[in-house]
Design an enzyme around this catalytic site. Structure first.
Site, PDB file in Angstrom:
ATOM      1  N   PRO A   9      20.908  49.075  27.492  1.00 48.70           N
ATOM      2  CA  PRO A   9      20.340  48.920  26.158  1.00 48.70           C
ATOM      3  C   PRO A   9      19.324  49.999  25.790  1.00 48.70           C
ATOM      4  O   PRO A   9      18.509  50.399  26.614  1.00 48.70           O
ATOM      5  CB  PRO A   9      19.663  47.547  26.211  1.00 48.70           C
ATOM      6  CG  PRO A   9      19.445  47.268  27.655  1.00 48.70           C
ATOM      7  CD  PRO A   9      20.581  47.933  28.368  1.00 48.70           C
ATOM      8  N   ASN A  10      19.439  50.432  24.552  1.00 49.01           N
ATOM      9  CA  ASN A  10      18.520  51.393  23.921  1.00 49.01           C
ATOM     10  C   ASN A  10      18.687  52.825  24.412  1.00 49.01           C
ATOM     11  O   ASN A  10      18.045  53.736  23.888  1.00 49.01           O
ATOM     12  CB  ASN A  10      17.047  50.942  24.081  1.00 49.01           C
ATOM     13  CG  ASN A  10      16.811  49.568  23.491  1.00 49.01           C
ATOM     14  OD1 ASN A  10      17.177  49.348  22.333  1.00 49.01           O
ATOM     15  ND2 ASN A  10      16.269  48.653  24.245  1.00 49.01           N
ATOM     16  N   ARG A  17      14.093  58.233  20.752  1.00 43.01           N
ATOM     17  CA  ARG A  17      13.275  57.115  21.189  1.00 43.01           C
ATOM     18  C   ARG A  17      12.159  57.595  22.124  1.00 43.01           C
ATOM     19  O   ARG A  17      12.442  58.205  23.148  1.00 43.01           O
ATOM     20  CB  ARG A  17      14.220  56.191  21.962  1.00 43.01           C
ATOM     21  CG  ARG A  17      13.593  55.056  22.677  1.00 43.01           C
ATOM     22  CD  ARG A  17      14.587  54.417  23.644  1.00 43.01           C
ATOM     23  NE  ARG A  17      13.928  53.342  24.333  1.00 43.01           N
ATOM     24  CZ  ARG A  17      14.302  52.872  25.512  1.00 43.01           C
ATOM     25  NH1 ARG A  17      15.354  53.375  26.129  1.00 43.01           N
ATOM     26  NH2 ARG A  17      13.635  51.901  26.072  1.00 43.01           N
ATOM     27  N   TYR A  22      10.986  59.746  27.357  1.00 44.24           N
ATOM     28  CA  TYR A  22      12.407  59.853  27.699  1.00 44.24           C
ATOM     29  C   TYR A  22      13.024  61.219  27.383  1.00 44.24           C
ATOM     30  O   TYR A  22      14.214  61.416  27.638  1.00 44.24           O
ATOM     31  CB  TYR A  22      13.193  58.752  26.968  1.00 44.24           C
ATOM     32  CG  TYR A  22      12.749  57.357  27.343  1.00 44.24           C
ATOM     33  CD1 TYR A  22      12.759  56.938  28.671  1.00 44.24           C
ATOM     34  CD2 TYR A  22      12.305  56.454  26.378  1.00 44.24           C
ATOM     35  CE1 TYR A  22      12.349  55.661  29.026  1.00 44.24           C
ATOM     36  CE2 TYR A  22      11.901  55.175  26.722  1.00 44.24           C
ATOM     37  CZ  TYR A  22      11.920  54.788  28.045  1.00 44.24           C
ATOM     38  OH  TYR A  22      11.513  53.524  28.403  1.00 44.24           O
ATOM     39  N   ASN A  73      21.992  53.425  34.687  1.00 46.18           N
ATOM     40  CA  ASN A  73      20.669  53.268  34.096  1.00 46.18           C
ATOM     41  C   ASN A  73      20.767  52.010  33.252  1.00 46.18           C
ATOM     42  O   ASN A  73      21.276  52.047  32.130  1.00 46.18           O
ATOM     43  CB  ASN A  73      20.269  54.472  33.245  1.00 46.18           C
ATOM     44  CG  ASN A  73      18.855  54.314  32.702  1.00 46.18           C
ATOM     45  OD1 ASN A  73      18.262  53.235  32.789  1.00 46.18           O
ATOM     46  ND2 ASN A  73      18.308  55.377  32.130  1.00 46.18           N
ATOM     47  N   ALA A  76      16.223  48.147  30.286  1.00 46.00           N
ATOM     48  CA  ALA A  76      15.371  46.974  30.532  1.00 46.00           C
ATOM     49  C   ALA A  76      16.088  45.879  31.322  1.00 46.00           C
ATOM     50  O   ALA A  76      15.428  45.055  31.974  1.00 46.00           O
ATOM     51  CB  ALA A  76      14.864  46.431  29.206  1.00 46.00           C
ATOM     52  N   GLU A  97      21.009  53.404  41.254  1.00 51.86           N
ATOM     53  CA  GLU A  97      20.167  53.031  40.105  1.00 51.86           C
ATOM     54  C   GLU A  97      19.369  54.254  39.682  1.00 51.86           C
ATOM     55  O   GLU A  97      18.799  54.938  40.536  1.00 51.86           O
ATOM     56  CB  GLU A  97      19.205  51.904  40.516  1.00 51.86           C
ATOM     57  CG  GLU A  97      18.188  51.584  39.422  1.00 51.86           C
ATOM     58  CD  GLU A  97      17.127  50.567  39.857  1.00 51.86           C
ATOM     59  OE1 GLU A  97      17.401  49.727  40.743  1.00 51.86           O
ATOM     60  OE2 GLU A  97      16.021  50.638  39.296  1.00 51.86           O
ATOM     61  N   HIS A  99      16.714  56.111  36.471  1.00 52.03           N
ATOM     62  CA  HIS A  99      15.904  55.991  35.263  1.00 52.03           C
ATOM     63  C   HIS A  99      15.379  57.361  34.871  1.00 52.03           C
ATOM     64  O   HIS A  99      15.076  58.184  35.744  1.00 52.03           O
ATOM     65  CB  HIS A  99      14.709  55.061  35.495  1.00 52.03           C
ATOM     66  CG  HIS A  99      15.113  53.694  35.927  1.00 52.03           C
ATOM     67  ND1 HIS A  99      15.541  52.735  35.046  1.00 52.03           N
ATOM     68  CD2 HIS A  99      15.210  53.149  37.159  1.00 52.03           C
ATOM     69  CE1 HIS A  99      15.882  51.644  35.721  1.00 52.03           C
ATOM     70  NE2 HIS A  99      15.693  51.865  37.009  1.00 52.03           N
ATOM     71  N   ARG A 106       4.525  53.005  35.277  1.00 53.30           N
ATOM     72  CA  ARG A 106       4.425  52.372  33.960  1.00 53.30           C
ATOM     73  C   ARG A 106       3.961  50.914  34.108  1.00 53.30           C
ATOM     74  O   ARG A 106       3.386  50.554  35.117  1.00 53.30           O
ATOM     75  CB  ARG A 106       5.768  52.504  33.248  1.00 53.30           C
ATOM     76  CG  ARG A 106       6.176  53.984  33.069  1.00 53.30           C
ATOM     77  CD  ARG A 106       7.475  54.119  32.331  1.00 53.30           C
ATOM     78  NE  ARG A 106       7.399  53.525  31.001  1.00 53.30           N
ATOM     79  CZ  ARG A 106       8.461  53.258  30.249  1.00 53.30           C
ATOM     80  NH1 ARG A 106       9.682  53.566  30.693  1.00 53.30           N
ATOM     81  NH2 ARG A 106       8.323  52.714  29.058  1.00 53.30           N
TER      82      ARG A 106
HETATM   83  C1  DQA Z   1      14.473  53.223  31.611  1.00 53.74           C
HETATM   84  C2  DQA Z   1      13.219  52.474  32.087  1.00 53.74           C
HETATM   85  C3  DQA Z   1      13.272  51.028  31.646  1.00 53.74           C
HETATM   86  O1  DQA Z   1      12.088  50.354  32.074  1.00 53.74           O
HETATM   87  C4  DQA Z   1      13.339  50.940  30.133  1.00 53.74           C
HETATM   88  O2  DQA Z   1      13.446  49.593  29.730  1.00 53.74           O
HETATM   89  C5  DQA Z   1      14.433  51.760  29.564  1.00 53.74           C
HETATM   90  C6  DQA Z   1      14.658  53.100  30.112  1.00 53.74           C
HETATM   91  C7  DQA Z   1      14.409  54.732  31.952  1.00 53.74           C
HETATM   92  O3  DQA Z   1      15.452  55.362  31.939  1.00 53.74           O
HETATM   93  O4  DQA Z   1      13.328  55.262  32.183  1.00 53.74           O
HETATM   94  O5  DQA Z   1      15.100  51.370  28.618  1.00 53.74           O
HETATM   95  O6  DQA Z   1      15.596  52.676  32.277  1.00 53.74           O
END
Ligand code: DQA
Length: 150
Positions: A9-10, A17, A22, A73, A76, A97, A99, A106
């Site tokens: 998501p996102n 964003r 990011y 990735n 959240a 995994e 990010h 954070r």
């Molecule tokens: C993320 C880190 C997550 O905590 C966050 O919710 C994201 C992006 C990252 O790529 O840094 O959506 O996965």
């Protein structure tokens, strides 16, 4: 070798964003660069992005018998989704995994990952390079040049 990159998501908004966290590259830019690396490494790489937990789970299920390794990735959902963990463990396909940001520098709620303990490896904090490192790590793992402990 067939690999799949899943973005949760996102992550479709990466580039616009919170760029300080990011970066300014879009997901399409990141995927394009990654495909070049995959070609150099002579592996096949597919992409999937969804904002929906159920769609990501269906995508993971569809990897059975077609995908050798998953780069994920999960955004959240990393910090919330037992269902995603169960899907990844259920298909018995190795996963990395990753990010963009360093989740450990954070908010505390980002320090918990439901995926990390069963991942081949976890990479965070290198921006778009996290994707490159995840790909190279997974390829090395599948090629057997990394001996996992435990
Ligand atoms: C993320 C880190 C997550 O905590 C966050 O919710 C994201 C992006 C990252 O790529 O840094 O959506 O996965």
């Amino acid at each position: 070798m067939d690999l799949l990159l899943i973005n949760g998501p996102n992550l479709n908004l990466v580039g616009q964003r919170e760029p300080a966290l990011y970066g300014s590259q879009s997901l399409t830019d990141i995927e394009k660069e990654l495909l070049e690396t995959a070609n150099e490494l002579e592996v096949k790489l597919k992409f999937f992005q969804s904002n929906s937990e159920g769609e990501i789970i269906d995508c993971i299920h569809n990897c059975i018998n077609s995908i050798d390794g998953i780069l994920i990735n999960a955004g959240a959902y990393t910090h919330t989704s037992i269902a995603l963990r169960d899907a990844l463990l259920g298909v018995e396909i190795p996963y990395v995994e990753l990010h963009l940001s360093n989740i450990y520098s954070r908010e505390e709620f980002r320090h918990k990952s439901f995926l990390a303990d069963r991942a081949v490896g976890v990479i965070c904090g290198f921006g778009s390079i996290s994707y490159q490192l995840a790909l190279k790590g997974m390829v090395a793992h599948i090629n057997g040049s990394i001996k996992n402990q435990g």
